[in-house]
Enzyme design. Structure first.
Site, PDB file in Angstrom:
ATOM      1  N   TRP A 139      14.402  14.712 -11.571  1.00  0.00           N
ATOM      2  CA  TRP A 139      14.683  15.231 -10.250  1.00  0.00           C
ATOM      3  C   TRP A 139      15.984  14.830  -9.888  1.00  0.00           C
ATOM      4  CZ3 TRP A 139       9.784  12.542  -9.854  1.00  0.00           C
ATOM      5  CH2 TRP A 139       8.507  13.427 -10.002  1.00  0.00           C
ATOM      6  N   PHE A 178       7.713  36.045  12.645  1.00  0.00           N
ATOM      7  CA  PHE A 178       7.790  37.234  12.032  1.00  0.00           C
ATOM      8  C   PHE A 178       6.889  38.069  11.430  1.00  0.00           C
ATOM      9  CE2 PHE A 178      12.466  37.833  10.542  1.00  0.00           C
ATOM     10  CZ  PHE A 178      13.309  37.245  11.342  1.00  0.00           C
ATOM     11  N   GLY A 179       5.498  37.410  11.561  1.00  0.00           N
ATOM     12  CA  GLY A 179       4.350  38.333  11.354  1.00  0.00           C
ATOM     13  C   GLY A 179       4.585  38.477   9.869  1.00  0.00           C
ATOM     14  N   GLY A 180       4.145  39.622   9.500  1.00  0.00           N
ATOM     15  CA  GLY A 180       3.857  40.303   8.113  1.00  0.00           C
ATOM     16  C   GLY A 180       5.313  40.259   7.402  1.00  0.00           C
ATOM     17  N   ARG A 232      20.363   9.523   4.166  1.00  0.00           N
ATOM     18  CA  ARG A 232      19.349  10.008   5.037  1.00  0.00           C
ATOM     19  C   ARG A 232      19.636  10.904   6.187  1.00  0.00           C
ATOM     20  NH1 ARG A 232      15.162   5.163   3.097  1.00  0.00           N
ATOM     21  NH2 ARG A 232      14.718   6.408   1.044  1.00  0.00           N
ATOM     22  N   GLU A 282      14.657  12.127  -1.287  1.00  0.00           N
ATOM     23  CA  GLU A 282      15.648  11.103  -0.570  1.00  0.00           C
ATOM     24  C   GLU A 282      14.398  10.143   0.049  1.00  0.00           C
ATOM     25  OE1 GLU A 282      19.645  11.395   0.783  1.00  0.00           O
ATOM     26  OE2 GLU A 282      19.851  13.083  -0.363  1.00  0.00           O
ATOM     27  N   SER A 309      14.280  -9.748  -8.788  1.00  0.00           N
ATOM     28  CA  SER A 309      15.367  -9.031  -7.522  1.00  0.00           C
ATOM     29  C   SER A 309      16.495  -8.650  -8.264  1.00  0.00           C
ATOM     30  CB  SER A 309      15.391 -10.387  -6.631  1.00  0.00           C
ATOM     31  OG  SER A 309      15.990 -11.559  -7.284  1.00  0.00           O
TER      32      SER A 309
HETATM   33  N1  CAA Z   1      19.512  -2.510   2.399  1.00  0.00           N
HETATM   34  C1  CAA Z   1      19.649  -3.319   1.792  1.00  0.00           C
HETATM   35  N2  CAA Z   1      18.665  -3.962   1.076  1.00  0.00           N
HETATM   36  C2  CAA Z   1      17.487  -3.590   1.110  1.00  0.00           C
HETATM   37  C3  CAA Z   1      17.137  -2.375   1.958  1.00  0.00           C
HETATM   38  C4  CAA Z   1      18.294  -1.853   2.631  1.00  0.00           C
HETATM   39  N3  CAA Z   1      17.831  -0.833   3.370  1.00  0.00           N
HETATM   40  N4  CAA Z   1      15.872  -2.246   1.694  1.00  0.00           N
HETATM   41  C5  CAA Z   1      15.551  -3.199   0.930  1.00  0.00           C
HETATM   42  N5  CAA Z   1      16.533  -3.922   0.428  1.00  0.00           N
HETATM   43  C6  CAA Z   1      16.379  -5.114  -0.492  1.00  0.00           C
HETATM   44  C7  CAA Z   1      15.362  -6.252   0.213  1.00  0.00           C
HETATM   45  O1  CAA Z   1      15.878  -7.032   0.951  1.00  0.00           O
HETATM   46  C8  CAA Z   1      14.952  -7.019  -1.154  1.00  0.00           C
HETATM   47  O2  CAA Z   1      15.978  -7.863  -1.349  1.00  0.00           O
HETATM   48  P1  CAA Z   1      15.745  -9.471  -1.976  1.00  0.00           P
HETATM   49  O3  CAA Z   1      14.989  -8.967  -3.270  1.00  0.00           O
HETATM   50  O4  CAA Z   1      17.074  -9.996  -1.915  1.00  0.00           O
HETATM   51  O5  CAA Z   1      14.717  -9.913  -0.905  1.00  0.00           O
HETATM   52  C9  CAA Z   1      14.980  -5.821  -1.890  1.00  0.00           C
HETATM   53  O6  CAA Z   1      15.956  -4.791  -1.534  1.00  0.00           O
HETATM   54  C10 CAA Z   1      13.715  -5.238  -2.367  1.00  0.00           C
HETATM   55  O7  CAA Z   1      13.043  -4.613  -1.020  1.00  0.00           O
HETATM   56  P2  CAA Z   1      11.857  -4.477  -0.670  1.00  0.00           P
HETATM   57  O8  CAA Z   1      10.853  -5.481  -1.206  1.00  0.00           O
HETATM   58  O9  CAA Z   1      11.525  -3.909   0.537  1.00  0.00           O
HETATM   59  O10 CAA Z   1      11.435  -3.409  -1.840  1.00  0.00           O
HETATM   60  P3  CAA Z   1      10.149  -2.495  -2.386  1.00  0.00           P
HETATM   61  O11 CAA Z   1      10.086  -2.444  -3.730  1.00  0.00           O
HETATM   62  O12 CAA Z   1       8.728  -2.773  -1.348  1.00  0.00           O
HETATM   63  O13 CAA Z   1      10.528  -0.858  -1.988  1.00  0.00           O
HETATM   64  C11 CAA Z   1      10.884   1.014  -0.818  1.00  0.00           C
HETATM   65  C12 CAA Z   1      11.032  -0.553  -0.910  1.00  0.00           C
HETATM   66  C13 CAA Z   1      11.542   1.236   0.730  1.00  0.00           C
HETATM   67  C14 CAA Z   1       9.867   1.664  -0.719  1.00  0.00           C
HETATM   68  C15 CAA Z   1      11.986   1.780  -1.673  1.00  0.00           C
HETATM   69  O14 CAA Z   1      11.622   1.705  -2.921  1.00  0.00           O
HETATM   70  C16 CAA Z   1      12.241   3.233  -1.408  1.00  0.00           C
HETATM   71  O15 CAA Z   1      13.176   3.549  -0.510  1.00  0.00           O
HETATM   72  N6  CAA Z   1      11.671   4.100  -2.215  1.00  0.00           N
HETATM   73  C17 CAA Z   1      12.145   5.274  -1.940  1.00  0.00           C
HETATM   74  C18 CAA Z   1      12.908   5.945  -3.140  1.00  0.00           C
HETATM   75  C19 CAA Z   1      13.597   6.996  -2.818  1.00  0.00           C
HETATM   76  O16 CAA Z   1      13.785   7.285  -1.280  1.00  0.00           O
HETATM   77  N7  CAA Z   1      13.772   7.997  -3.569  1.00  0.00           N
HETATM   78  C20 CAA Z   1      14.578   9.251  -3.486  1.00  0.00           C
HETATM   79  C21 CAA Z   1      15.467   9.413  -4.737  1.00  0.00           C
HETATM   80  S1  CAA Z   1      16.977  10.275  -4.273  1.00  0.00           S
HETATM   81  C22 CAA Z   1      16.639  11.747  -4.142  1.00  0.00           C
HETATM   82  O17 CAA Z   1      15.549  12.223  -3.812  1.00  0.00           O
HETATM   83  C23 CAA Z   1      17.848  12.590  -4.508  1.00  0.00           C
HETATM   84  C24 CAA Z   1      17.833  13.974  -4.418  1.00  0.00           C
HETATM   85  O18 CAA Z   1      17.220  14.555  -5.613  1.00  0.00           O
HETATM   86  C25 CAA Z   1      18.464  14.888  -3.648  1.00  0.00           C
END
Ligand code: CAA
Length: 415
Positions: free
Chosen positions: A158, A344-346, A246, A369, A180
């Protein structure tokens, strides 16, 4: 909770006006053609480049206008109002550039950003994989160190703008043993041996912008392409990037809302049933009024989220606001597009008119995203953290639930 004044700079308004002109001239009239053919609208992209719109999100030091996320949102909204697909074709360049803007070294910024600003090079963001979508930390594409290079192996899924883009921000596992610091981001340029677009997806919507699988078969890039110059910070850069990008997706949703609402407005004032325009029927009026409220509420939330980022940069409140704007605006886009088809219906069900395309295009907004389930998870996690600032309200909840919840380890420690 923060309060940001939403101030539109002169530059932002100028860019918005240019985007509107391009949308009217190059995007809306050609939208159906490019949607049907699943082809990229290079004429519109060239016009965007010539008008300097790719400079919107690039800092001034690197050839941009440094106009910020709010200006990016205004431009994305205008383009998406004409064609959601083209809205993302534009905004994805910001998504792909943010890892470099936010985390890149000075040399990396100087090397890549001016080319993006000038519209000479398009950008893509390679995070998602077959088995790592919402769980962005669960990547498996590997980058191995080899002398002065990294060698990348695996597949991304994707990738929006894949094939069209010249520069790819690719998130890879560089240290599988670390929890991490597993992930790093590398820039891969089109034409690098072993890097290939293998599958162009056949999509429900946003058909004018390619979404592809990208394959990396021992792709060798110099260590100079490691974003930020040190390994292990890729996940943080990805999260910060998404916080910045976002509001741009949310703005595409606002554009989609407005585009669908405008068409439904024109249609409902012309289409007559029972001897009067259907806009005189109360049930249609209710739909139209709800669509207008949803559009405006989404717009205000998006502008507030974008203005917050421009004012203070990355921080927890802006991360929450970005998630709220993305989730709310894209849910509204789906609802507004659905109701616009209903008005717009149909005719709304027919591909002869753009309203059906607004409906098809809206769905992905709730998915890419970060799905809206992930946005809600992000928002809920922020609320839990903010709760620690609400101790003064403790006396107003039942005494039997006043004890703070302790995780297993903490409970054992206390005992
Ligand atoms: N800014 C900075 N650091 C951040 C952060 C942020 N917003 N969010 C989390 N972190 C850091 C945390 O502080 C943590 O750091 P440490 O390890 O130092 O403590 C680390 O990142 C891990 O954070 P989490 O424990 O919160 O991570 P998680 O595994 O639980 O996942 C999640 C968090 C929010 C679910 C993340 O995985 C997520 O955003 N998932 C969605 C992915 C996404 O949006 N994909 C879209 C792809 S792009 C796309 O779609 C493009 C396109 O086609 C147009």
């Amino acid at each position: 909770m923060t309060q940001q004044n939403i101030v539109f700079s002169e530059k932002a308004l100028e860019l918005q006006a240019k985007a509107r002109e391009i949308a009217d001239t190059y995007v809306r009239p050609a939208a159906a053609k490019f949607d049907k053919a699943q082809e990229y609208n290079y004429d519109a992209a060239r016009a965007v480049a010539e008008a300097g719109l790719f400079r919107t999100f690039i800092p001034e030091e690197y050839g941009g206008y440094g106009a910020g996320v709010l200006a990016l949102a205004l431009v994305a909204e205008e383009l998406a109002k004409a064609d959601s697909g083209f809205g993302v074709a534009f905004a994805v360049n910001a998504l792909g550039s943010f890892p470099i803007i936010l985390g890149g070294t000075e040399e990396q910024k100087k090397h890549w950003l001016p080319q993006v600003a000038a519209g000479e090079k398009f950008v893509a963001f390679c995070l998602s994989e077959k088995f790592a979508g919402s769980d962005a930390g669960g990547l498996s594409v590997r980058a191995f160190e080899d002398g002065d290079d990294y060698v990348i192996c695996g597949e991304k899924k994707w990738t929006t703008n894949g094939g069209v883009a010249d520069i790819y921000s690719v998130f890879c596992v560089t240290d599988p043993t670390s929890k991490s610091r597993r992930i790093s981001a590398l820039v891969v340029e089109k034409g690098t041996p072993g890097f290939e677009v293998k599958k162009v997806e056949d999509k429900m919507g946003i058909r004018c912008v390619p979404v592809v699988e990208t394959h990396f078969d021992h792709v060798r890039v110099p260590k100079a392409n490691l974003i930020g110059g040190r390994p292990g910070v890729g996940f943080k850069h990805a999260m910060m990037t998404l916080d910045y990008a976002r509001p741009g997706v949310a703005a595409q949703a606002v554009g989609a809302c407005q585009g669908a609402l405008d068409l439904a407005n024109v249609y409902s004032n012309r289409r007559q049933q029972f001897g009067v325009p259907i806009s005189k029927h109360e049930m249609v009026q209710k739909m139209m009024a709800d669509m207008a409220m949803k559009t405006e509420a989404a717009r205000q939330l998006v502008y507030a989220a974008a203005a917050g980022i421009d004012a203070v940069g990355p921080c927890p409140v802006n991360s929450k606001m970005a998630a709220m704007a993305k989730c709310f605006a894209t849910d509204m886009a789906m609802e507004v597009a659905t109701d616009a088809v209903q008005v717009f219906g149909g005719y709304g069900f027919m591909e002869d008119y753009p309203i059906a395309k607004f409906f098809r295009d809206a769905k992905i907004l709730q998915i890419y995203e970060g799905t809206n389930q992930i946005q809600r998870l992000v928002i809920a996690r922020h609320l839990v953290r903010e709760c620690s600032e609400l101790d003064h309200l403790q006396e107003y909840i039942p005494t039997e639930v006043q004890e703070p919840y302790l995780e297993e380890g903490e409970a054992a420690q206390k005992a």
